[in-house]
Design a protein around this motif. Structure first.
Motif, PDB file in Angstrom:
ATOM      1  N   ARG A   1      -7.855  -0.524  -6.263  1.00 49.38           N
ATOM      2  CA  ARG A   1      -7.086  -0.876  -7.444  1.00 49.38           C
ATOM      3  C   ARG A   1      -6.715  -2.358  -7.442  1.00 49.38           C
ATOM      4  O   ARG A   1      -6.837  -3.054  -8.452  1.00 49.38           O
ATOM      5  CB  ARG A   1      -5.811  -0.035  -7.541  1.00 49.38           C
ATOM      6  CG  ARG A   1      -5.029  -0.278  -8.832  1.00 49.38           C
ATOM      7  CD  ARG A   1      -3.688   0.411  -8.841  1.00 49.38           C
ATOM      8  NE  ARG A   1      -2.761  -0.166  -7.875  1.00 49.38           N
ATOM      9  CZ  ARG A   1      -2.420   0.406  -6.726  1.00 49.38           C
ATOM     10  NH1 ARG A   1      -2.897   1.594  -6.390  1.00 49.38           N
ATOM     11  NH2 ARG A   1      -1.588  -0.189  -5.899  1.00 49.38           N
TER      12      ARG A   1
ATOM     13  N   ARG B   1      -2.899   6.224   1.402  1.00 49.11           N
ATOM     14  CA  ARG B   1      -3.888   5.950   0.371  1.00 49.11           C
ATOM     15  C   ARG B   1      -4.390   4.517   0.457  1.00 49.11           C
ATOM     16  O   ARG B   1      -4.440   3.800  -0.553  1.00 49.11           O
ATOM     17  CB  ARG B   1      -3.278   6.219  -0.997  1.00 49.11           C
ATOM     18  CG  ARG B   1      -4.291   6.618  -2.054  1.00 49.11           C
ATOM     19  CD  ARG B   1      -3.593   7.095  -3.305  1.00 49.11           C
ATOM     20  NE  ARG B   1      -2.866   6.012  -3.963  1.00 49.11           N
ATOM     21  CZ  ARG B   1      -2.015   6.193  -4.985  1.00 49.11           C
ATOM     22  NH1 ARG B   1      -1.773   7.413  -5.415  1.00 49.11           N
ATOM     23  NH2 ARG B   1      -1.395   5.177  -5.545  1.00 49.11           N
TER      24      ARG B   1
ATOM     25  N   ASP C   1      -5.600   2.125  -2.856  1.00 47.02           N
ATOM     26  CA  ASP C   1      -4.771   0.960  -3.126  1.00 47.02           C
ATOM     27  C   ASP C   1      -5.602  -0.317  -3.120  1.00 47.02           C
ATOM     28  O   ASP C   1      -5.414  -1.215  -3.945  1.00 47.02           O
ATOM     29  CB  ASP C   1      -3.652   0.842  -2.095  1.00 47.02           C
ATOM     30  CG  ASP C   1      -2.594   1.921  -2.261  1.00 47.02           C
ATOM     31  OD1 ASP C   1      -2.568   2.557  -3.330  1.00 47.02           O
ATOM     32  OD2 ASP C   1      -1.805   2.124  -1.331  1.00 47.02           O
ATOM     33  N   TYR C   2      -6.525  -0.403  -2.170  1.00 44.15           N
ATOM     34  CA  TYR C   2      -7.359  -1.600  -2.078  1.00 44.15           C
ATOM     35  C   TYR C   2      -8.297  -1.709  -3.276  1.00 44.15           C
ATOM     36  O   TYR C   2      -8.446  -2.793  -3.867  1.00 44.15           O
ATOM     37  CB  TYR C   2      -8.163  -1.576  -0.777  1.00 44.15           C
ATOM     38  CG  TYR C   2      -8.959  -2.830  -0.561  1.00 44.15           C
ATOM     39  CD1 TYR C   2      -8.330  -4.054  -0.382  1.00 44.15           C
ATOM     40  CD2 TYR C   2     -10.351  -2.792  -0.555  1.00 44.15           C
ATOM     41  CE1 TYR C   2      -9.055  -5.213  -0.198  1.00 44.15           C
ATOM     42  CE2 TYR C   2     -11.089  -3.956  -0.363  1.00 44.15           C
ATOM     43  CZ  TYR C   2     -10.433  -5.163  -0.183  1.00 44.15           C
ATOM     44  OH  TYR C   2     -11.158  -6.304  -0.012  1.00 44.15           O
TER      45      TYR C   2
ATOM     46  N   GLU D   1      -9.470   6.182  -6.218  1.00 47.06           N
ATOM     47  CA  GLU D   1      -8.228   5.417  -6.354  1.00 47.06           C
ATOM     48  C   GLU D   1      -7.001   6.282  -6.114  1.00 47.06           C
ATOM     49  O   GLU D   1      -5.993   5.807  -5.588  1.00 47.06           O
ATOM     50  CB  GLU D   1      -8.145   4.771  -7.741  1.00 47.06           C
ATOM     51  CG  GLU D   1      -8.835   3.434  -7.829  1.00 47.06           C
ATOM     52  CD  GLU D   1      -8.283   2.545  -8.931  1.00 47.06           C
ATOM     53  OE1 GLU D   1      -7.225   2.879  -9.518  1.00 47.06           O
ATOM     54  OE2 GLU D   1      -8.910   1.506  -9.208  1.00 47.06           O
TER      55      GLU D   1
ATOM     56  N   ASN E   1      -4.239  -8.116  -1.887  1.00 45.03           N
ATOM     57  CA  ASN E   1      -5.159  -7.396  -1.005  1.00 45.03           C
ATOM     58  C   ASN E   1      -6.329  -8.264  -0.556  1.00 45.03           C
ATOM     59  O   ASN E   1      -7.424  -7.774  -0.309  1.00 45.03           O
ATOM     60  CB  ASN E   1      -5.677  -6.118  -1.661  1.00 45.03           C
ATOM     61  CG  ASN E   1      -4.730  -4.945  -1.497  1.00 45.03           C
ATOM     62  OD1 ASN E   1      -5.038  -3.963  -0.820  1.00 45.03           O
ATOM     63  ND2 ASN E   1      -3.560  -5.044  -2.100  1.00 45.03           N
TER      64      ASN E   1
ATOM     65  N   MET F   1       0.819  -1.194   0.000  1.00 42.05           N
ATOM     66  CA  MET F   1       0.000   0.000   0.000  1.00 42.05           C
ATOM     67  C   MET F   1       0.863   1.258   0.000  1.00 42.05           C
ATOM     68  O   MET F   1       1.954   1.282   0.555  1.00 42.05           O
ATOM     69  CB  MET F   1      -0.900   0.041   1.252  1.00 42.05           C
ATOM     70  CG  MET F   1      -2.120  -0.864   1.170  1.00 42.05           C
ATOM     71  SD  MET F   1      -3.226  -0.553   2.539  1.00 42.05           S
ATOM     72  CE  MET F   1      -4.577  -1.635   2.142  1.00 42.05           C
ATOM     73  N   THR F   2       0.316   2.327  -0.607  1.00 40.92           N
ATOM     74  CA  THR F   2       1.000   3.602  -0.609  1.00 40.92           C
ATOM     75  C   THR F   2       0.607   4.379   0.636  1.00 40.92           C
ATOM     76  O   THR F   2      -0.572   4.434   0.975  1.00 40.92           O
ATOM     77  CB  THR F   2       0.604   4.417  -1.857  1.00 40.92           C
ATOM     78  OG1 THR F   2       0.827   3.619  -3.005  1.00 40.92           O
ATOM     79  CG2 THR F   2       1.401   5.689  -1.933  1.00 40.92           C
TER      80      THR F   2
END
Length: 269
Positions: A12, A5, A9-10, A57, A210, A1-2
């Motif tokens: 995407r 965010r 991230d999830y 996103e 994820n 994950m970033t």
């Protein structure tokens, strides 16, 4: 994950796991430039604008309504556990920063179970207590260790679980994500993710999916080096009160070969 965010991230990651035909969309001709669904396709399936979905996103919109979350859950084909996890990424809980809870009474409890193996985890799978029978079955599950790291990195633990190892590691990594989802950037979470990313090929394979998983109950079939085949039932019980600890217990049906084997382990230590 970033960092900062988790919601985007999830979204995407889950979008990239769904093929168009699984969502009832035509696959089209030629090679698609994106893995899984396009952003515009998720937006269409959820009944929201592509522009708004892109903002989700990219982390430029972090407060979608419950109705939008429900629509995204349907579009991304999330099960109940994943839906709850998605909601947790929006409705972040208060983070406790007080001292760690004293668990001496839990240790007394599990030490009084000579024929039931037990281990107490925190939310990161760090082991805060285990009883003698648990350590006789899995020596790596000792206080101060991390059970997920042991499962992924210790060859003796892998051999113990045999053919179950692939499925168990996938579920265990998914459980880590489910447990850390609301607060994915706490220091201990990041330390564990960094260690496993560096040291475990299996973690590097599974973590980016994820997936999320809720712990339940079931049966493990183990190949113990001293007493042979074990069919252990397991269950998870949350510890009430401050903190986020759970007791995992492993036990056998009375009168079975596994029950006899546990008695041998309990007697010999």
């Amino acid at each position: 994950m970033t960092a900062g965010r988790p919601l985007g991230d999830y979204l995407r990651a889950r979008r990239e796991l769904i093929r168009p035909e699984e969502a009832g969309l035509p696959a089209g001709n030629g090679r698609r430039r994106v893995a899984g669904l396009r952003r515009s396709e998720v937006a269409m399936l959820a009944g929201i604008s592509t522009e708004y979905y892109v903002k989700l996103e990219q982390g430029r919109e972090i407060h979608p309504t419950d109705q939008v979350l429900e629509a995204l859950s349907r579009a991304l084909q999330l099960d109940a556990t994943a839906r709850s996890y998605l909601a947790s990424l929006v409705h972040l809980p208060h983070v406790e920063t007080g001292p760690k809870r004293e668990l001496a009474h839990i240790r007394w409890l599990i030490d009084g179970w000579p024929l039931t193996a037990a281990v107490v985890h925190d939310r990161y799978n760090d082991i805060v207590a285990s009883n003698a029978l648990m350590r006789a079955i899995v020596p790596a599950y000792r206080e101060g260790a991390n059970s997920l790291a042991a499962l992924l990195l210790d060859p003796e633990v892998r051999a113990l679980y045999g053919d179950e190892w692939d499925g168990l590691t996938a579920r265990s990594v998914a459980l880590l994500r489910a447990n850390s989802g609301p607060q994915p950037y706490l220091v201990r979470t990041q330390q564990l993710i960094a260690q496993l990313t560096r040291e475990s090929p299996r973690f590097r394979e599974v973590w980016p999916r994820n997936d999320v998983h809720g712990a339940g109950d079931g049966v493990h079939h183990l190949a113990h080096p001293r007493v042979g085949a074990l069919s252990l039932r397991f269950a998870r019980f949350p510890v009430l009160g401050p903190g986020e600890h759970s007791i995992f217990v492993y036990y056998a049906e009375p009168g079975t070969p596994t029950a006899d084997a546990l008695a041998v382990l309990a007697r010999e230590g």
